[in-house]
Design a protein around this motif. Structure first.
Motif, mmCIF file in Angstrom:
data_model
loop_
_atom_site.group_PDB
_atom_site.id
_atom_site.type_symbol
_atom_site.label_atom_id
_atom_site.label_comp_id
_atom_site.label_asym_id
_atom_site.label_seq_id
_atom_site.Cartn_x
_atom_site.Cartn_y
_atom_site.Cartn_z
ATOM 1 N N GLY A 92 0.828 -1.211 0.000
ATOM 2 C CA GLY A 92 0.000 0.000 0.000
ATOM 3 C C GLY A 92 0.854 1.249 0.000
ATOM 4 N N THR A 93 1.918 1.238 0.800
ATOM 5 C CA THR A 93 2.842 2.371 0.839
ATOM 6 C C THR A 93 3.548 2.540 -0.496
ATOM 7 O OG1 THR A 93 3.203 1.939 3.189
ATOM 8 C CG2 THR A 93 4.798 3.367 2.092
ATOM 9 N N ILE A 94 3.949 1.421 -1.105
ATOM 10 C CA ILE A 94 4.642 1.468 -2.398
ATOM 11 C C ILE A 94 3.771 2.120 -3.465
ATOM 12 C CG2 ILE A 94 5.423 0.004 -4.323
ATOM 13 C CD1 ILE A 94 6.647 -1.863 -2.201
ATOM 14 N N LEU A 95 2.497 1.752 -3.518
ATOM 15 C CA LEU A 95 1.587 2.338 -4.514
ATOM 16 C C LEU A 95 1.491 3.852 -4.333
ATOM 17 C CD1 LEU A 95 -1.288 -0.316 -4.546
ATOM 18 C CD2 LEU A 95 0.377 0.126 -6.356
ATOM 19 N N ARG A 96 1.409 4.293 -3.094
ATOM 20 C CA ARG A 96 1.281 5.733 -2.844
ATOM 21 C C ARG A 96 2.595 6.474 -3.124
ATOM 22 N NH1 ARG A 96 -1.869 2.825 0.649
ATOM 23 N NH2 ARG A 96 -4.059 3.481 0.723
ATOM 24 N N VAL A 97 3.709 5.825 -2.867
ATOM 25 C CA VAL A 97 5.013 6.428 -3.177
ATOM 26 C C VAL A 97 5.157 6.611 -4.687
ATOM 27 C CG1 VAL A 97 7.500 5.939 -3.217
ATOM 28 C CG2 VAL A 97 6.219 5.708 -1.081
ATOM 29 N N LEU A 98 4.730 5.607 -5.450
ATOM 30 C CA LEU A 98 4.775 5.721 -6.910
ATOM 31 C C LEU A 98 3.871 6.860 -7.400
ATOM 32 C CD1 LEU A 98 4.784 1.945 -7.939
ATOM 33 C CD2 LEU A 98 6.701 3.549 -8.016
ATOM 34 N N ALA A 99 2.722 7.006 -6.745
ATOM 35 C CA ALA A 99 1.820 8.110 -7.098
ATOM 36 C C ALA A 99 2.476 9.450 -6.801
ATOM 37 C CB ALA A 99 0.503 7.978 -6.323
ATOM 38 N N ALA A 100 3.225 9.526 -5.696
ATOM 39 C CA ALA A 100 3.925 10.764 -5.330
ATOM 40 C C ALA A 100 5.001 11.115 -6.350
ATOM 41 C CB ALA A 100 4.555 10.617 -3.940
ATOM 42 N N GLY A 101 5.521 10.109 -7.052
ATOM 43 C CA GLY A 101 6.535 10.349 -8.070
ATOM 44 C C GLY A 101 6.039 11.244 -9.189
ATOM 45 N N MET A 102 4.780 11.111 -9.538
ATOM 46 C CA MET A 102 4.182 11.941 -10.585
ATOM 47 C C MET A 102 4.207 13.414 -10.164
ATOM 48 S SD MET A 102 2.526 11.362 -13.523
ATOM 49 C CE MET A 102 1.366 12.152 -14.639
ATOM 50 N N LEU A 103 3.808 13.671 -8.926
ATOM 51 C CA LEU A 103 3.802 15.044 -8.405
ATOM 52 C C LEU A 103 5.228 15.604 -8.349
ATOM 53 C CD1 LEU A 103 1.844 17.177 -6.817
ATOM 54 C CD2 LEU A 103 3.064 16.320 -4.824
ATOM 55 N N ALA A 158 11.524 29.320 1.800
ATOM 56 C CA ALA A 158 11.435 28.828 0.418
ATOM 57 C C ALA A 158 11.735 27.339 0.351
ATOM 58 C CB ALA A 158 12.407 29.606 -0.475
ATOM 59 N N THR A 159 12.787 26.906 1.048
ATOM 60 C CA THR A 159 13.138 25.480 1.044
ATOM 61 C C THR A 159 12.058 24.661 1.743
ATOM 62 O OG1 THR A 159 15.420 26.256 1.330
ATOM 63 C CG2 THR A 159 15.061 23.890 1.354
ATOM 64 N N MET A 160 11.515 25.212 2.824
ATOM 65 C CA MET A 160 10.435 24.519 3.541
ATOM 66 C C MET A 160 9.230 24.318 2.630
ATOM 67 S SD MET A 160 8.411 25.789 6.963
ATOM 68 C CE MET A 160 7.002 24.882 7.616
ATOM 69 N N ILE A 161 8.830 25.374 1.938
ATOM 70 C CA ILE A 161 7.607 25.298 1.125
ATOM 71 C C ILE A 161 7.773 24.356 -0.055
ATOM 72 C CG2 ILE A 161 6.133 26.635 -0.442
ATOM 73 C CD1 ILE A 161 6.286 28.932 1.585
ATOM 74 N N ILE A 162 8.906 24.437 -0.766
ATOM 75 C CA ILE A 162 9.010 23.564 -1.939
ATOM 76 C C ILE A 162 9.238 22.107 -1.538
ATOM 77 C CG2 ILE A 162 9.721 25.414 -3.496
ATOM 78 C CD1 ILE A 162 12.514 24.278 -3.455
ATOM 79 N N THR A 163 9.792 21.864 -0.333
ATOM 80 C CA THR A 163 9.842 20.487 0.171
ATOM 81 C C THR A 163 8.440 20.049 0.583
ATOM 82 O OG1 THR A 163 12.052 20.954 1.047
ATOM 83 C CG2 THR A 163 11.028 18.927 1.756
ATOM 84 N N ALA A 164 7.701 20.961 1.198
ATOM 85 C CA ALA A 164 6.353 20.643 1.674
ATOM 86 C C ALA A 164 5.376 20.323 0.546
ATOM 87 C CB ALA A 164 5.807 21.803 2.507
ATOM 88 N N VAL A 165 5.646 20.839 -0.654
ATOM 89 C CA VAL A 165 4.706 20.567 -1.754
ATOM 90 C C VAL A 165 5.115 19.357 -2.594
ATOM 91 C CG1 VAL A 165 3.918 22.954 -1.896
ATOM 92 C CG2 VAL A 165 5.834 22.228 -3.333
ATOM 93 N N GLY A 166 6.063 18.558 -2.081
ATOM 94 C CA GLY A 166 6.328 17.278 -2.727
ATOM 95 C C GLY A 166 7.686 17.098 -3.357
ATOM 96 N N VAL A 167 8.579 18.089 -3.228
ATOM 97 C CA VAL A 167 9.925 17.954 -3.785
ATOM 98 C C VAL A 167 10.821 17.297 -2.734
ATOM 99 C CG1 VAL A 167 11.936 19.230 -4.659
ATOM 100 C CG2 VAL A 167 9.620 19.973 -5.254
ATOM 101 N N PHE A 168 11.671 16.354 -3.159
ATOM 102 C CA PHE A 168 12.589 15.704 -2.226
ATOM 103 C C PHE A 168 13.514 16.741 -1.613
ATOM 104 C CE2 PHE A 168 12.672 11.374 -4.621
ATOM 105 C CZ PHE A 168 11.332 11.210 -4.331
ATOM 106 N N ILE A 169 13.873 16.560 -0.335
ATOM 107 C CA ILE A 169 14.700 17.556 0.346
ATOM 108 C C ILE A 169 16.066 17.766 -0.321
ATOM 109 C CG2 ILE A 169 15.346 15.874 2.145
ATOM 110 C CD1 ILE A 169 15.646 18.246 4.086
ATOM 111 N N PRO A 170 16.778 16.727 -0.813
ATOM 112 C CA PRO A 170 18.059 17.028 -1.486
ATOM 113 C C PRO A 170 17.853 17.884 -2.736
ATOM 114 C CG PRO A 170 17.875 14.678 -1.031
ATOM 115 C CD PRO A 170 16.533 15.275 -0.790
ATOM 116 N N VAL A 171 16.770 17.596 -3.476
ATOM 117 C CA VAL A 171 16.467 18.363 -4.689
ATOM 118 C C VAL A 171 16.060 19.788 -4.315
ATOM 119 C CG1 VAL A 171 15.043 18.481 -6.777
ATOM 120 C CG2 VAL A 171 15.782 16.261 -5.893
#
Length: 436
Positions: free
Chosen positions: A64-75, A108-121
């Motif tokens: 179930g977690t894997i399916l949702r992680v894959l969905a998060a990849g699109m975002l 800025a870093t907080m917000i763009i991480t909060a909207v689905g971007v990986f923290i290193p990115v």
């Protein structure tokens, strides 16, 4: 019917320890976790067939977690590849101005991480803006990195990222519930970030002209970023749709509570709507491919962590942990943040740390009567305390982004840990002791 077996507690601990040691020795994390699970099962009394059954059951538990992680990849793919994350970051920094530069960079870093971007990115995206601001305002690289990393940590615990999904699903709650629960700890983390970075602004090396010259060389000349309005569509749609169920529950609106809009549907829908709003619909396949490739490692680690979780849950370790804590008269509540801290430190990864903590100690934490939402919040915030250690990729990615050597980068670890610890303490007080 397959035979069932209860693995001895010490064998489960040895299996977990072996997996962690192999990760520290730089063996692929997935193989490390699988080998640890197999070894623990075999020395703990399971035969070959029972070992396979334990590993399969454990891996199935994370599907179930894997399916949702894959969905998060699109975002994530749309936010990162379209340039919308960079547009949002630049808008925040320019609107707040030079006087509030440290706060602006952290926010800025907080917000763009909060909207689905990986923290290193997220750090990679904001780093060029930070170096420009640092040169202009005479802010040291150390302070800039603490601002970016601390802001990213604060955003990471309220983001529809793999770590939040894993924490939520590990304790059987909705993703939106955990994002809301972690919001106040995230604000405290942001405040601590700004305080620390401000105190450090004159500590460490300054931004040099050659850093900016290297920056210019790395930046494409024809970089077409979307407008701020269109860039905001993806995160706004995602947040609104994720919050419909909680809002419906709070306001007793039956229509909203029956929608059952899971992250599995919401995140791809938001990504598609956002891409169309940016007039990038034709690039959706490209964005989806990019997002999927970024999620591949996370999914594989989830499978491995599911296997080690299967070993733990099929062992007597959860009962022994509960008994030990009761005998020592310690608060069982503290197991949640401590497990998050230790597992994330061992893996030098928030996502892997959360997965290991929920799979290995989730049953024990709930056994103390801790509510699932409280357990998820405490484990999740604990996982961002020392996840930035040198044996993980985040340490090196951020060092390169900020043009820092290893020694200089290492000085930031303690300050980043203070930010993470602040969020963990706030979450533990709120949910572990005040029972909010």
């Amino acid at each position: 019917m397959p035979q069932t077996v209860v693995v001895t507690w010490w064998a489960a601990l040895i299996g977990l320890a072996l997996a962690i040691i192999l990760i520290l020795k730089k063996l692929n994390p997935v193989y490390s976790l699988l080998l640890g699970a197999i070894f623990g099962c075999l020395i703990g009394g399971a035969n070959l067939l029972q070992t396979i059954n334990i590993l399969i059951a454990g891996s199935q538990s994370v599907m179930g977690t894997i399916l949702r992680v894959l969905a998060a990849g699109m975002l994530a793919g749309v936010m990162m590849e379209s340039g919308s994350a960079e547009t949002i970051a630049r808008a925040i920094v320019s609107k707040l101005g030079d006087r509030l530069a440290i706060f602006a960079l952290a926010l800025a870093t907080m917000i763009i991480t909060a909207v689905g971007v990986f923290i290193p990115v997220a750090v990679l995206i904001v780093a060029p803006i930070a170096l420009e601001a640092g040169k202009k305002m005479h802010i040291s690289k150390l302070a800039l990195l603490v601002a970016l990393s601390g802001g990213g940590k604060a955003g990471n615990i309220i983001s529809p990222n793999p770590n939040t999904i894993a924490a939520a699903k590990g304790f059987g709650i909705d993703l939106s519930q955990l994002m809301i629960a972690d919001f106040i700890p995230a604000l405290f983390g942001l405040a601590m970030t700004v305080l620390l970075a401000t105190l450090l602004k004159n500590k460490g090396s300054e931004v040099l002209d050659e850093d900016l010259a290297n920056l210019a060389a790395d930046t494409p000349e024809n970089k077409n970023l979307p407008s701020l309005g269109s860039a905001l569509v993806t995160p706004i749609v995602a947040i609104v749709l994720l919050l419909l169920n909680p809002i419906g529950s709070m306001l007793h609106i039956k229509v909203l509570t029956t929608l059952n809009l899971d992250a599995l549907y919401v995140l791809p829908i938001a990504a598609i709507v956002g891409a169309i709003a940016m007039k990038q619909g034709s690039k959706l396949r490209e964005y989806a491919a990019s997002g999927m490739s970024r999620m591949t490692d996370v999914v594989l680690i989830l499978i491995g962590a599911g296997a080690i979780g299967g070993l733990i849950t099929n062992s007597s370790l959860p009962k022994e942990v509960i008994a030990l804590i009761k005998v020592s008269h310690l608060s069982g509540t503290l197991l949640a943040p401590i497990s998050g801290i230790l597992m994330a430190a061992a893996a030098a990864s928030t996502s892997t740390g959360v997965i290991l903590a929920t799979g290995s100690f989730g049953k024990s934490i709930l056994g103390f009567g801790v509510a699932p939402i409280a357990a998820a919040a405490m484990v999740h915030t604990g996982a961002i305390v020392i996840d930035q250690l040198p044996h993980g990729n985040y340490f090196h990615v951020t060092a390169n982004a900020m043009r820092m050597n290893i020694s200089e980068r290492s000085k930031a670890i303690v300050y980043e840990s203070i930010v993470g610890l602040t969020t963990a303490i706030v979450a533990t007080v709120m949910f572990g002791y005040m029972h909010l």
